[in-house]
Scaffold this motif. Structure first.
Motif, mmCIF file in Angstrom:
data_model
loop_
_atom_site.group_PDB
_atom_site.id
_atom_site.type_symbol
_atom_site.label_atom_id
_atom_site.label_comp_id
_atom_site.label_asym_id
_atom_site.label_seq_id
_atom_site.Cartn_x
_atom_site.Cartn_y
_atom_site.Cartn_z
ATOM 1 N N GLU A 233 -1.944 5.095 6.319
ATOM 2 C CA GLU A 233 -2.859 4.706 7.385
ATOM 3 C C GLU A 233 -2.095 4.597 8.705
ATOM 4 N N ASP B 69 -0.606 1.339 9.812
ATOM 5 C CA ASP B 69 0.437 0.785 8.947
ATOM 6 C C ASP B 69 1.820 1.338 9.279
ATOM 7 N N ARG C 284 0.824 -1.204 0.000
ATOM 8 C CA ARG C 284 0.000 0.000 0.000
ATOM 9 C C ARG C 284 0.863 1.260 0.000
ATOM 10 N N THR D 75 2.467 2.202 -3.405
ATOM 11 C CA THR D 75 1.587 2.941 -4.322
ATOM 12 C C THR D 75 1.485 4.418 -3.945
#
Length: 168
Positions: free
Chosen positions: A153, A156, A107, A110
């Motif tokens: 996030e 994360d 994630r 990206t």
């Protein structure tokens, strides 16, 4: 009559306007006519906001990563710092992100262009004097932590490490 207006009414209007401005911006301690601040002892135990650790500053560098955490190293940054000199001052910065797991790394990969943009914009707003020594490293680390938590996030991103910081 005109002198009365100039010497009495205008200063009076100025004082009233300054007082209203002070009230509007909350510059008078203990005076809250609109009740915007919560009264102590009036909140229930369940309505207290849960304080999130490491909100405005990065976790300590010596914090042990949880099992399964991965390190994601970003490419080096070359950033032009603010200066009043006639020649540019550059900073070479290398950053590693400690992420929760492999899925978080995918994630974050990206989001790398947005991350690079945030880092460059924040670091280029600083000058050479603000980045000197241990306090400078902590300043950039804490600033990056706050800005990266806006993009990545919160669960994360576990930690942030400055691997290299050179100013020339």
């Amino acid at each position: 009559m005109k002198k009365l207006i100039i010497f009495v009414t205008l200063p009076l209007m100025l004082i009233v306007g300054a007082g209203m401005g002070a009230v509007m911006f909350g510059l008078i301690p203990g005076f809250d006519p609109l009740g915007t601040q919560k009264k102590h002892g009036m909140e229930s135990a369940n309505s207290e906001p849960k304080e999130e650790p490491f909100l405005n500053e990065a976790p300590p560098t010596f914090a042990a990563p949880p099992p399964g955490a991965v390190t994601f190293q970003l490419e080096e940054f070359v950033i032009n710092l603010q200066t009043e000199r006639h020649y540019p001052v550059f900073m070479l910065l290398s950053v590693a992100l400690e992420l929760k797991d492999e899925a978080a790394q995918i994630r974050v990969t990206t989001l790398e262009p947005r991350i690079r943009d945030k880092v460059i914009i924040f670091a280029s707003s600083l000058n050479e004097q603000e980045l000197n020594g241990f306090d400078g490293i902590n300043r950039i680390r804490d600033g990056l932590w706050v800005r990266l938590r806006e993009i990545i996030e919160k669960e994360d991103l576990l930690n942030l490490q400055i691997l290299k910081m050179t100013i020339k």
